[in-house]
Structures are given as structure tokens and as C-alpha cells.
Design a protein around this motif. Structure first.
Motif, short mmCIF file in Angstrom:
data_model
loop_
_atom_site.label_atom_id
_atom_site.label_comp_id
_atom_site.label_asym_id
_atom_site.label_seq_id
_atom_site.Cartn_x
_atom_site.Cartn_y
_atom_site.Cartn_z
N UNK A 1 -3.07 -29.75 -7.62
CA UNK A 1 -2.52 -30.60 -8.68
C UNK A 1 -1.32 -29.92 -9.32
N UNK A 2 -0.40 -30.69 -9.87
CA UNK A 2 0.77 -30.09 -10.53
C UNK A 2 0.36 -29.17 -11.69
N UNK A 3 -0.71 -29.56 -12.41
CA UNK A 3 -1.15 -28.73 -13.54
C UNK A 3 -1.64 -27.36 -13.05
N UNK A 4 -2.45 -27.41 -11.96
CA UNK A 4 -2.95 -26.14 -11.43
C UNK A 4 -1.80 -25.30 -10.86
N UNK A 5 -0.85 -25.95 -10.19
CA UNK A 5 0.29 -25.23 -9.64
C UNK A 5 1.10 -24.56 -10.74
N UNK A 6 1.28 -25.26 -11.87
CA UNK A 6 2.02 -24.68 -12.99
C UNK A 6 1.28 -23.48 -13.57
N UNK A 7 -0.04 -23.61 -13.68
CA UNK A 7 -0.84 -22.50 -14.21
C UNK A 7 -0.77 -21.31 -13.27
N UNK A 8 -0.91 -21.56 -11.97
CA UNK A 8 -0.86 -20.47 -10.99
C UNK A 8 0.51 -19.81 -10.98
N UNK A 9 1.56 -20.61 -11.17
CA UNK A 9 2.91 -20.06 -11.21
C UNK A 9 3.07 -19.11 -12.37
N UNK A 10 2.50 -19.50 -13.53
CA UNK A 10 2.57 -18.62 -14.70
C UNK A 10 1.82 -17.32 -14.43
N UNK A 11 0.68 -17.41 -13.74
CA UNK A 11 -0.09 -16.22 -13.40
C UNK A 11 0.73 -15.30 -12.50
N UNK A 12 1.39 -15.89 -11.51
CA UNK A 12 2.16 -15.08 -10.57
C UNK A 12 3.38 -14.43 -11.23
N UNK A 13 3.88 -15.05 -12.30
CA UNK A 13 5.05 -14.49 -12.99
C UNK A 13 4.69 -13.30 -13.88
N UNK A 14 3.40 -13.15 -14.18
CA UNK A 14 2.99 -12.04 -15.03
C UNK A 14 3.19 -10.71 -14.30
N UNK A 15 3.69 -9.68 -14.98
CA UNK A 15 3.87 -8.37 -14.31
C UNK A 15 2.53 -7.69 -14.08
N UNK A 16 2.45 -6.95 -12.99
CA UNK A 16 1.23 -6.20 -12.68
C UNK A 16 1.21 -4.89 -13.46
N UNK A 17 0.01 -4.47 -13.82
CA UNK A 17 -0.16 -3.15 -14.41
C UNK A 17 -0.08 -2.11 -13.31
N UNK A 18 0.12 -0.86 -13.70
CA UNK A 18 0.19 0.22 -12.71
C UNK A 18 -1.15 0.47 -12.05
N UNK A 19 -2.25 0.23 -12.80
CA UNK A 19 -3.58 0.51 -12.27
C UNK A 19 -4.29 -0.75 -11.79
N UNK A 20 -3.54 -1.67 -11.16
CA UNK A 20 -4.13 -2.91 -10.66
C UNK A 20 -5.21 -2.60 -9.62
N UNK A 21 -6.32 -3.30 -9.72
CA UNK A 21 -7.44 -3.04 -8.82
C UNK A 21 -7.29 -3.83 -7.52
N UNK A 22 -8.10 -3.48 -6.53
CA UNK A 22 -8.07 -4.19 -5.25
C UNK A 22 -8.48 -5.64 -5.43
N UNK A 23 -9.44 -5.89 -6.34
CA UNK A 23 -9.87 -7.25 -6.59
C UNK A 23 -8.73 -8.10 -7.15
N UNK A 24 -7.96 -7.50 -8.08
CA UNK A 24 -6.83 -8.24 -8.65
C UNK A 24 -5.74 -8.49 -7.60
#
Length: 199
Positions: free
Chosen positions: A155-178
Motif C-alpha cells: 500500500x502507498x501508506x506502508x511504502x511511505x512508512x518503509x521509506x521513512x525507515x530506510x532514510x533513518x541513519x544507522x547506528x555504529x553498533x547496528x545488530x545483525x537482526x536490524x
């Protein structure tokens, strides 16, 4: 009085360490320069330093670190090893291709037996052999097929939400699960054709 001072200053020290320090002083091999005969507190400090050096030399060394079988902790490998461990402990595979949402729905609907484990890195559900007969295989397959049929649609709403998630910067200690979750989000966006719009 001087001898009494040496006795008081050195009474708690090891005689072997004292002998080692005195021999080095007499031979002129003490690691620091000594201009005069050391006074009682100075000699006591030298003996304590020598004892610390001896203790450090005799301290057991840690073994070298063992080589890890993989360069990074891939959650798919971790979950595959976990599946093998579950199989050895009397668990059986009751479903494949089940994601988090489906597992939640199937669990709430009691289609999946109690005590079941979702290995989401490989999308498998394992449960104890003693309760495997309680699994509603038809309902599980139906849910898996629903996911397969609709996985290309987002859905467009889910795509927009996922896009916002992907735009977030990763932390240096990102886990394998993340990392695995981000890969999954990226693949969903790509499959839905929204990735180009996001970029």
C-alpha cells in the motif's frame, strides 16, 4: 638504627625478591640508576617493584582468540544453526514461509501450537514434537499463500512508512537482526516498485 629501619621496612617482603634486588644493586644491573646505597623506604619500594614485575611475568596469559566461522553474524546462518539445535532437542518443522505478522495471526487464531518458535531469519516455525498434531496445517498454508500472493503488493501508506525507515541513519553498533530487517524492507520496496520513487 639504620639496620632497624631496614628490618621494619622489609619485614613483610619476600626474602627471595630482596636477594634479587640486592644482587642487582651490587652488580650494577638494576634497571634504574642508583647513585647511593638506598635508604630503607627506597629499598622497600624497589623490592615491591621487583615483586610486581615477577608476578606480571608469571601471570597466566590468555589463549589467543578463536577464529570465528563467519566474517559477520548473518542472522540466516544463526537461525539455521538454531533450527538444527531445535531438531536435536525434539522439535519439528511445521511451517515455512511464515513472517512475523503471519505468525502473530496464526498464534492468536490457535493455528500454531503453544511452545512454537519462529525463526524469522529463515521464515520457519518449529514446535515440540509432542504438540505438533495441534498445528492447523491448512490454515498455515493458507496464510503462507496469502503472503506469497500479496508480497509484491504494498500500500502507498506502508511504502511511505518503509521509506521513512530506510532514510533513518544507522547506528555504529547496528545488530545483525536490524541489518536483516533493513534488507527485508529494501526487498519489499524493490518488489513493490516504490524504491525508485523513494530514491
Amino acid at each position: 638504627m639504620l639496620l632497624a629501619g631496614y628490618y621494619v621496612a622489609l619485614q613483610d617482603e619476600r626474602i627471595e625478591t630482596l636477594e634479587s634486588v640486592v644482587m642487582q644493586l651490587v652488580k650494577g644491573t638494576w634497571r634504574e640508576e642508583v647513585k647511593f646505597c638506598p635508604r630503607p623506604p627506597e629499598l622497600a619500594n624497589m623490592v615491591r617493584d621487583e615483586q610486581r614485575r615477577i608476578d606480571a611475568m608469571n601471570r597466566p596469559r590468555l589463549p589467543p582468540p578463536q577464529a570465528v566461522p563467519h566474517h559477520f553474524r548473518d542472522i540466516r546462518i544463526t537461525h539455521r544453526l538454531k533450527a538444527e539445535e531445535l531438531a536435536k532437542n525434539g522439535y519439528v518443522l511445521i511451517a515455512s514461509g511464515v513472517n512475523h505478522d503471519q505468525f502473530y495471526i496464526l498464534t492468536r487464531g490457535r493455528s500454531i501450537p503453544p511452545g512454537s518458535t519462529l525463526l524469522w531469519g529463515i521464515d520457519e516455525v518449529w514446535c515440540p514434537k509432542s504438540v505438533a498434531h495441534l498445528a492447523n496445517v491448512g490454515r498455515i498454508e493458507e496464510k503462507s499463500n496469502e503472503h506469497g500472493a500479496s508480497s509484491d503488493e504494498m500500500s502507498p501508506e506502508r511504502a511511505a512508512m518503509m521509506s521513512r525507515i530506510m532514510d533513518l541513519p544507522d547506528r555504529k553498533d547496528i545488530t545483525a537482526e536490524q541489518q536483516a530487517y533493513r534488507r527485508r524492507v529494501a526487498s519489499e520496496l524493490k518488489a513493490s516498485g516504490e524504491e525508485e520513487a523513494v530514491e
